[in-house]
Design a protein around this motif. Structure first.
Motif, mmCIF file in Angstrom:
data_model
loop_
_atom_site.group_PDB
_atom_site.id
_atom_site.type_symbol
_atom_site.label_atom_id
_atom_site.label_comp_id
_atom_site.label_asym_id
_atom_site.label_seq_id
_atom_site.Cartn_x
_atom_site.Cartn_y
_atom_site.Cartn_z
ATOM 1 N N MET A 107 -6.738 -71.960 -24.503
ATOM 2 C CA MET A 107 -7.672 -71.486 -23.494
ATOM 3 C C MET A 107 -7.511 -69.994 -23.265
ATOM 4 S SD MET A 107 -8.312 -72.894 -19.623
ATOM 5 C CE MET A 107 -9.608 -72.173 -18.596
ATOM 6 N N GLU A 108 -8.614 -69.312 -23.095
ATOM 7 C CA GLU A 108 -8.593 -67.901 -22.728
ATOM 8 C C GLU A 108 -7.909 -67.732 -21.373
ATOM 9 O OE1 GLU A 108 -11.814 -64.388 -21.496
ATOM 10 O OE2 GLU A 108 -12.507 -66.301 -22.330
ATOM 11 N N ILE A 109 -7.066 -66.712 -21.269
ATOM 12 C CA ILE A 109 -6.406 -66.413 -20.000
ATOM 13 C C ILE A 109 -7.383 -65.597 -19.158
ATOM 14 C CG2 ILE A 109 -4.392 -65.387 -18.866
ATOM 15 C CD1 ILE A 109 -2.812 -65.910 -21.420
ATOM 16 N N LYS A 110 -8.249 -66.301 -18.461
ATOM 17 C CA LYS A 110 -9.288 -65.659 -17.669
ATOM 18 C C LYS A 110 -8.713 -65.145 -16.352
ATOM 19 C CE LYS A 110 -12.920 -68.649 -19.535
ATOM 20 N NZ LYS A 110 -13.994 -69.617 -19.217
ATOM 21 N N GLU A 116 -9.421 -56.299 -20.326
ATOM 22 C CA GLU A 116 -10.344 -55.203 -20.606
ATOM 23 C C GLU A 116 -10.444 -55.001 -22.110
ATOM 24 O OE1 GLU A 116 -13.089 -52.374 -19.569
ATOM 25 O OE2 GLU A 116 -11.921 -53.526 -18.101
ATOM 26 N N ASN A 117 -11.687 -55.023 -22.634
ATOM 27 C CA ASN A 117 -11.935 -54.665 -24.029
ATOM 28 C C ASN A 117 -11.014 -55.458 -24.972
ATOM 29 O OD1 ASN A 117 -13.094 -53.136 -26.189
ATOM 30 N ND2 ASN A 117 -11.364 -51.712 -26.127
ATOM 31 N N LEU A 118 -11.001 -56.771 -24.807
ATOM 32 C CA LEU A 118 -9.987 -57.579 -25.488
ATOM 33 C C LEU A 118 -10.568 -58.839 -26.103
ATOM 34 C CD1 LEU A 118 -6.781 -57.553 -25.777
ATOM 35 C CD2 LEU A 118 -6.832 -59.312 -24.007
ATOM 36 N N GLU A 119 -10.140 -59.129 -27.316
ATOM 37 C CA GLU A 119 -10.324 -60.430 -27.947
ATOM 38 C C GLU A 119 -8.949 -61.013 -28.222
ATOM 39 O OE1 GLU A 119 -12.592 -59.653 -31.460
ATOM 40 O OE2 GLU A 119 -14.506 -60.066 -30.467
ATOM 41 N N GLY A 120 -8.805 -62.334 -28.055
ATOM 42 C CA GLY A 120 -7.521 -62.964 -28.311
ATOM 43 C C GLY A 120 -6.686 -63.052 -27.048
ATOM 44 N N GLY A 121 -5.385 -63.271 -27.233
ATOM 45 C CA GLY A 121 -4.497 -63.459 -26.093
ATOM 46 C C GLY A 121 -4.676 -64.801 -25.418
ATOM 47 N N GLU A 122 -5.255 -65.793 -26.120
ATOM 48 C CA GLU A 122 -5.434 -67.116 -25.512
ATOM 49 C C GLU A 122 -4.099 -67.853 -25.422
ATOM 50 O OE1 GLU A 122 -9.406 -66.919 -28.030
ATOM 51 O OE2 GLU A 122 -7.308 -66.408 -28.435
#
Length: 210
Positions: A170-173, A149-155
């Motif tokens: 990779m993005e943690i989708k 939610e409301n996030l950039e980064g954390g890949e």
């Protein structure tokens, strides 16, 4: 990565979104975390076995990592509340653990440790993994993305060794299921930032180890 040929270093798939939706609400009930990462990570922790297709909760124990593995809070005995019983009994959680069990090929008598995280973006470049490039000291480490939610980064970042540049990002989708060979490669995550500074920003995920 020629030295690591013929080994499964990273297995990636997406799990059924309906099962992910079943476990999402439980993250709103995560308690405060009293340890060094508590400002930006809420969490629960359980040890289970997966036997005859069922999750069997094991006796609670403290979670501790040697400081050679975790330079951020190594040698600290950390005690967390178990995952909620309703979550452990849910079809969604059973599906996630079954996926882990199938991919790893572990024995039914082997413990599976489950960490349930809400990683909060609180300041600029909040660390998703405060210990940096690391291994966790297991054979298998799995990151299962549940919600963001409301996030950039954390890949997710994966490395051939601790000194190398990342060989995978990779993005943690939601629904992403990444199984890492923790004995052979290293991992980390990029810092997290809110998209809208006035609203909460977070990443919800499970980390399963064995």
């Amino acid at each position: 990565m020629t030295a690591l040929n013929n080994q499964n270093l990273l297995q990636l798939r997406f799990v059924n979104q309906a099962n992910i939706d079943l476990v999402k609400p439980s993250f709103d009930n995560l308690p405060a975390n009293p340890y060094a990462d508590g400002e930006f990570r809420k969490r629960r922790y359980s040890v289970i076995k997966f036997q005859n297709g069922a999750l069997k909760l094991q006796a609670a124990k403290a979670f501790v990592q040697d400081d050679s593995i975790n330079t951020f809070q190594g040698n600290v005995e950390r005690t967390y509340e178990n995952l909620e019983q309703s979550l452990l009994e849910s079809q969604g959680m059973q599906s996630i653990v079954s996926e882990f069990f199938e991919l790893t090929g572990i024995d039914e008598d082997r413990d599976i440790e489950i960490h349930q995280f809400r990683m909060l973006a609180i300041d600029s470049d909040t660390p998703a993994a405060p210990e940096g490039v690391h291994q966790d000291g297991f054979d298998h480490v799995c990151i299962c993305g549940v919600s963001h939610e409301n996030l950039e980064g954390g890949e997710l970042l994966v490395y051939e060794n601790k000194q190398a540049e990342p060989c995978f990002k990779m993005e943690i989708k939601d629904g992403m299921f990444a199984l890492i060979n923790d004995r052979q490669v290293w991992h980390n995550a990029t810092p997290m930032n809110k998209i809208d500074a006035s609203k909460p920003g977070y990443l919800d995920c499970f980390v399963l180890t064995s």
